[in-house]
Motif scaffolding. Structure first.
Motif, PDB file in Angstrom:
ATOM      1  N   THR A  22       0.993  -1.041  -0.181  1.00 14.13           N
ATOM      2  CA  THR A  22       0.343   0.000  -0.137  1.00 14.13           C
ATOM      3  C   THR A  22       0.791   1.731   0.218  1.00 14.13           C
ATOM      4  O   THR A  22       1.047   2.667  -0.853  1.00 14.13           O
ATOM      5  CB  THR A  22      -0.788  -0.082   0.911  1.00 14.13           C
ATOM      6  OG1 THR A  22      -2.378  -0.721   1.474  1.00 14.13           O
ATOM      7  CG2 THR A  22      -1.696   1.551   0.817  1.00 14.13           C
ATOM      8  N   VAL A  75       0.582   3.969  -2.756  1.00 17.59           N
ATOM      9  CA  VAL A  75       0.374   4.959  -2.330  1.00 17.59           C
ATOM     10  C   VAL A  75       1.393   6.497  -3.236  1.00 17.59           C
ATOM     11  O   VAL A  75       1.748   8.018  -3.708  1.00 17.59           O
ATOM     12  CB  VAL A  75       0.689   5.340  -0.607  1.00 17.59           C
ATOM     13  CG1 VAL A  75      -0.438   6.989  -0.653  1.00 17.59           C
ATOM     14  CG2 VAL A  75      -1.119   4.768  -0.526  1.00 17.59           C
ATOM     15  N   SER A 130       0.936   9.590   6.090  1.00 16.41           N
ATOM     16  CA  SER A 130      -0.975   9.344   5.197  1.00 16.41           C
ATOM     17  C   SER A 130      -1.548   8.953   6.657  1.00 16.41           C
ATOM     18  O   SER A 130      -0.484   7.693   7.132  1.00 16.41           O
ATOM     19  CB  SER A 130      -0.611   8.986   4.063  1.00 16.41           C
ATOM     20  OG  SER A 130      -0.084   9.580   3.060  1.00 16.41           O
ATOM     21  N   THR A 183      -3.832   4.857   7.052  1.00 21.15           N
ATOM     22  CA  THR A 183      -4.757   3.480   5.820  1.00 21.15           C
ATOM     23  C   THR A 183      -5.141   2.748   7.190  1.00 21.15           C
ATOM     24  O   THR A 183      -4.560   2.126   7.710  1.00 21.15           O
ATOM     25  CB  THR A 183      -3.945   3.141   4.857  1.00 21.15           C
ATOM     26  OG1 THR A 183      -5.022   1.901   4.735  1.00 21.15           O
ATOM     27  CG2 THR A 183      -2.677   2.016   6.101  1.00 21.15           C
ATOM     28  N   SER A 202       4.555   9.020   2.807  1.00 19.43           N
ATOM     29  CA  SER A 202       3.563  10.532   1.960  1.00 19.43           C
ATOM     30  C   SER A 202       4.638  11.523   1.501  1.00 19.43           C
ATOM     31  O   SER A 202       6.160  11.223   1.999  1.00 19.43           O
ATOM     32  CB  SER A 202       2.356  11.090   2.306  1.00 19.43           C
ATOM     33  OG  SER A 202       2.681  11.564   3.190  1.00 19.43           O
ATOM     34  N   ASP A 208      -5.952   7.166   3.236  1.00 17.84           N
ATOM     35  CA  ASP A 208      -6.187   5.993   1.854  1.00 17.84           C
ATOM     36  C   ASP A 208      -7.548   5.662   2.046  1.00 17.84           C
ATOM     37  O   ASP A 208      -7.679   4.526   2.393  1.00 17.84           O
ATOM     38  CB  ASP A 208      -4.922   4.724   2.487  1.00 17.84           C
ATOM     39  CG  ASP A 208      -5.045   3.908   0.529  1.00 17.84           C
ATOM     40  OD1 ASP A 208      -4.163   3.038   1.322  1.00 17.84           O
ATOM     41  OD2 ASP A 208      -4.726   4.621   0.041  1.00 17.84           O
TER      42      ASP A 208
END
Length: 259
Positions: free
Chosen positions: A6, A10, A25, A27, A34, A242
Motif C-alpha cells: 500500500t 500511495v 498518511s 490507512t 507520503s 488512504d
C-alpha cells in the motif's frame, strides 16, 4: 507485506499536492509514508474554491475569442459549453445528481477542420459531457467562429477523469456509506475528534475506474459501463487518508471495495 505494498502504491499515485511537509498518511489508522509524487490526479480540489473547469486541473487563460492554434481562453471555454448545450439532443441527459442536462467534464481545442473553405484562424473546440441518464460519454465538436455544433459523438465504456463535482459526489457517498467508517475514524483522529460529514472538509482528487483495464470483485464489474471513481483524500492542512481501495459507482450510487 500488505502495508508495504500500500505504501508503494500511495507513493506512486498520490497527487503532487501532497507536499514533502506532510507528516504521514493514514490507512485504517496506520501511518504510511507520503511524499510529493509527480503525477497529479484529476478532478480538482473539492471544497477549496479553487477547482478548475477542466478535469485536467489546468486553468484556462483569461481573454476573449482567439485565432490560430493557441490554448482556449476561459471566455472560449464558456462559449463552447453554451453552444454545445443549445441543441435538443442533451435535454434528456442527466448529471451526477440526477438533474436535467449532462455532467460537464472538459473542453479542449479541436484540430482544424479538413475543409478547403476553412482557414487556420478558425477556432474549434471539443466539449465532453457525461450523460448519467444513458451512461454514455458525449462529445460535441463546436465551431467557435461560427457559433455552431459541427457534430455529436457518443460512446459507452469510455471513462475520462471525473470532474470536480463528480469527485465531491463520490466522496459524499463514501462518507455516508458503511464502508466509509475507516475514513470517518481517521478523520476524527486527525482532527481531535471532529466528525466528517461533508466532502468540503477534505481535499480531494478523483480517478476513473474501469474493469476493462483493472480487475475488480463481482460488485464492481459494471464499472466502465457505469461511471466509477476512486478517491485520494486528505484532511485539510492534515494527513492523507488512504481511500484508494474503495470504488464509488456514481451511476447506481453504491460503494465497493477492491480486495
Amino acid at each position: 507485506m500488505a502495508v508495504a505494498a500500500t505504501a508503494v502504491m500511495v507513493g506512486i499515485t498520490l497527487p503532487r499536492a501532497a507536499s514533502a511537509g506532510d507528516d504521514h498518511s493514514t490507512t485504517a489508522g496506520s501511518a504510511v509514508p507520503s511524499g510529493a509524487p509527480s503525477q497529479q490526479g484529476a478532478g480538482g480540489d473539492s471544497g477549496t474554491g479553487t477547482g478548475s473547469d477542466a478535469v485536467t486541473g489546468i486553468q484556462a487563460p483569461q481573454g476573449g475569442q482567439q485565432t490560430g492554434p493557441g490554448p482556449l481562453t476561459r471566455a472560449e471555454v464558456d462559449r463552447a459549453k453554451s453552444i454545445a448545450l443549445q441543441r435538443d439532443g442533451l435535454r434528456s441527459a442527466r448529471d451526477v445528481d440526477g438533474g436535467r442536462g449532462p455532467e460537464y467534464l472538459d473542453t479542449d481545442l479541436a484540430a482544424p477542420a479538413d475543409d478547403p473553405a476553412r482557414t487556420d484562424e478558425d477556432r474549434r473546440a471539443e466539449v465532453l459531457f457525461y450523460d448519467y441518464g444513458h451512461d454514455r460519454l458525449v462529445k460535441k465538436t463546436v465551431d467557435l467562429t461560427r457559433g455552431t455544433v459541427e457534430r455529436t459523438d457518443t460512446a459507452s465504456g469510455l471513462q475520462p477523469p471525473p470532474s470536480a463535482d463528480e469527485t465531491a459526489e463520490a466522496a459524499g457517498l463514501l462518507i455516508k456509506d458503511p464502508l466509509g467508517q475507516g475514513l470517518r475514524d481517521d478523520f476524527s483522529a486527525a482532527t481531535e475528534g471532529a466528525a466528517l460529514t461533508s466532502p468540503d472538509q477534505l481535499r480531494l482528487r478523483g480517478i476513473s475506474f474501469n474493469t476493462a483495464e483493472q480487475s475488480a470483485p463481482a460488485g464492481l464489474r459494471k464499472c466502465g459501463e457505469h461511471r466509477c471513481v476512486r478517491l485520494f483524500t486528505q484532511v485539510k492542512d492534515g494527513p492523507w487518508i488512504d481511500t484508494t481501495r474503495f470504488v464509488v459507482d456514481l451511476s447506481d450510487r453504491t460503494v465497493g471495495r477492491i480486495h
